[in-house]
Write a protein that holds these residues in place. Structure first.
Motif: not given
Ligand code: GDP
Ligand code: MG
Length: 163
Positions: A63-71
């Motif tokens: 998980v990056t600070d900009d995105s949260l992966q769908g899974r």
């Protein structure tokens, strides 16, 4: 099993370390690489006189600070729906990240009961992060060190009335 507790939060905050401590077996993988454990794992937890079911969440992607992966989001939502109580873990040393805020939003909308925990809080290195955690709007964080077994009495105090 009086209740089910889901341990949620972004990768590398110490969820599996806490799961292992509660279950007392090396059921969950712990790794130094962020995001290495993947799955939902359930175990029978023991904390003093409390017996409950615990779920460890993990995500395939970092998980990056900009995105949260769908899974990661879907796994978390599944765990939240299975649980009576969510233990939302942040890394007190890293402070609150953008990803933490995304998880906080999911939990605020979806979870019945959330306990906030600032992990890696042994020593003084976690002081700022634990204070920062108030800004998540989920109440006062309990300070944990899953690795060193600190703060388990505070966790007990939070769980006991809900058991
Ligand atoms: P998860 O991805 O959230 O399941 O995190 P892990 O349990 O795999 O832990 C990630 C890393 O943080 C590992 O290197 C752990 O040893 C470390 N860690 C876990 N709990 C603590 C803690 O209380 N203090 C410190 N300093 N490190 C911890
Ligand atoms: Mg893990």
């Amino acid at each position: 099993m009086s209740f089910t507790l889901a341990i949620v939060g972004r990768p590398n905050v110490g969820k599996s370390t806490l799961f292992n401590r509660l279950v007392g077996k090396k059921l969950a993988l712990v790794d130094d690489q962020p995001g290495v454990t993947r799955d939902l794992r359930e175990g029978a937890a023991r904390l003093a006189d409390l017996r409950f079911n615990v779920i460890d969440t993990a995500g395939l992607e970092d998980v990056t600070d900009d995105s949260l992966q769908g899974r990661m989001r879907r796994l978390t939502e599944r765990a939240v729906d299975m649980a009576d109580i969510c233990l939302f873990v942040i890394d007190a040393r890293a402070g609150v990240t953008a990803a933490d805020r995304i998880f906080a939003d999911i939990l605020r909308k979806r979870a019945d009961h959330v306990i906030l925990a600032a992990n890696k809080a042994e020593g003084f290195a976690g002081d700022a992060g634990a204070l920062d955690a108030y800004s998540l709007g989920l109440g006062e964080p309990i300070r944990l060190s899953a690795e060193h077994g600190e703060g388990m009495n505070e966790l007990y105090d939070e769980l006991r009335p809900l058991a």
